[in-house]
Scaffold this active site. Structure first.
Site, mmCIF file in Angstrom:
data_model
loop_
_atom_site.group_PDB
_atom_site.id
_atom_site.type_symbol
_atom_site.label_atom_id
_atom_site.label_comp_id
_atom_site.label_asym_id
_atom_site.label_seq_id
_atom_site.Cartn_x
_atom_site.Cartn_y
_atom_site.Cartn_z
ATOM 1 N N TYR A 196 -33.517 -72.814 -70.957
ATOM 2 C CA TYR A 196 -33.234 -72.717 -72.391
ATOM 3 C C TYR A 196 -34.485 -73.152 -73.148
ATOM 4 O O TYR A 196 -34.852 -74.326 -73.149
ATOM 5 C CB TYR A 196 -32.035 -73.611 -72.717
ATOM 6 C CG TYR A 196 -31.523 -73.567 -74.142
ATOM 7 C CD1 TYR A 196 -32.074 -72.739 -75.116
ATOM 8 C CD2 TYR A 196 -30.455 -74.370 -74.519
ATOM 9 C CE1 TYR A 196 -31.588 -72.710 -76.406
ATOM 10 C CE2 TYR A 196 -29.946 -74.356 -75.810
ATOM 11 C CZ TYR A 196 -30.519 -73.534 -76.753
ATOM 12 O OH TYR A 196 -30.038 -73.520 -78.033
ATOM 13 N N LYS A 198 -33.258 -68.288 -71.862
ATOM 14 C CA LYS A 198 -32.617 -68.199 -73.174
ATOM 15 C C LYS A 198 -33.706 -68.445 -74.200
ATOM 16 O O LYS A 198 -34.191 -69.551 -74.377
ATOM 17 C CB LYS A 198 -31.487 -69.225 -73.307
ATOM 18 C CG LYS A 198 -30.785 -69.177 -74.663
ATOM 19 C CD LYS A 198 -29.694 -70.237 -74.776
ATOM 20 C CE LYS A 198 -29.078 -70.243 -76.170
ATOM 21 N NZ LYS A 198 -28.068 -71.331 -76.327
#
Length: 307
Positions: free
Chosen positions: A135, A163
């Site tokens: 992320y 992400k």
């Protein structure tokens, strides 16, 4: 095996009025996600109020989700811990209780150097066989995972997806140019969802999908089928709602939207509190207007998806 593509909701955690897990409403929401056609379930992110959950509660959520989805989509757990040893322990426990993938944030609170961050990621990846999504959100978490850092992470085969939440969607193109399909790239910013998919993102880790799963999946499927104009009509309607995701009170905002669509409650865990006053009225106004003009969706589930 996780197929890193499609819409993966970062689901909210449902609580009762007396601050217990509300597994009845949680199941209702997860079933709505599945019916809409999502491609994975992500537990324990910011929207899931992970920092307030106990280890036992996280285990209950994993096991409950696995029971509900019955193998239809992967169940992924977010890891955002204070130390490397804690992160490894959470990853290994998640694997032991059946989670099928991990989403991994850089070290929390401490602003690690690039070398420290890469070392942290590698240590966790090497401690588990689960596939991992990194992320990358320097706006909120103050550490950017650069292209050079991802270069170093290619040696960990189970680090497979990103992400991408830098807010610079052209970074998707940079990642694709540099790594091809070595990493699957997801947009992590709701207000950049359609644009990111159009320029090549493989998927969308979404927030407002918690309240509007069908609309979110429809946009993804239409874009991937090349039907951009049809997707834009839904997205234009959706934007005022999607802006509720880019706020410090995104949890409260999205839970109010879940109330409007009948698949959630607004109970949050302290120190979060339900919205009040003028801001509550503003958010409800945005939601009410959207509900009055909610679009009729095409038969998005039967579109031929293009690569």
């Amino acid at each position: 095996m996780v197929q890193w593509e499609g819409v993966m909701p970062a689901v909210t955690t449902k609580f009762t009025a007396d601050d217990q897990l509300d597994l009845v409403m949680f199941e209702k929401n997860i079933r709505a996600q599945l019916e809409a056609g999502v491609h994975g379930i992500i537990l324990g992110g910011t929207l899931g109020e992970a920092s307030t959950l106990t280890r036992e509660e996280k285990e209950v959520l994993i096991k409950t989700s696995l029971s509900i989805v019955e193998g239809q989509v992967p169940v992924i757990i977010n890891i955002a811990e204070q130390s490397t040893s804690d992160a490894i322990a959470v990853a290994q426990h998640a694997e032991a209780v059946g989670a099928e993938g991990l989403m991994l944030l850089p070290p929390m609170r401490y602003k690690a150097t690039d070398f420290e961050t890469v070392t942290y990621f590698k240590a966790i990846a090497n401690s588990t066989s689960l596939p991992i999504m990194i992320y990358n959100n320097p706006v909120d978490y103050k550490i950017e995972v650069t292209l050079e850092m991802f270069d170093a992470l290619t040696e960990c085969e189970n680090i497979q997806a990103i992400k991408e939440s830098t807010r610079d969607i052209t970074n998707i193109i940079r990642l694709k140019n540099r790594f091809g399909d070595r990493f699957k790239v997801f947009t992590g910013v709701d207000t950049l969802g359609l644009e990111s998919l159009v320029i090549g993102a493989d998927g969308w880790v979404a927030g407002l999908v918690c309240a509007y799963p069908a609309e979110t999946v429809a946009i993804y499927e239409l874009v991937k089928a090349g039907k951009i104009e049809e997707a834009m009509k839904i997205y234009s309607w959706f934007i005022p709602l999607l802006e509720l995701d880019i706020s410090p009170q995104l949890v409260q905002n999205i839970k109010l939207a879940e109330v409007a669509t009948g698949i959630g409650t607004e109970h949050v865990r302290a120190p979060r509190l339900p919205l009040h006053g003028a801001e509550r009225a503003r958010v409800i106004g945005v939601i009410d207007k959207a509900m009055q003009n909610r679009p009729t969706l095409p038969d998005y589930k039967n579109l031929r998806t293009i690569a």
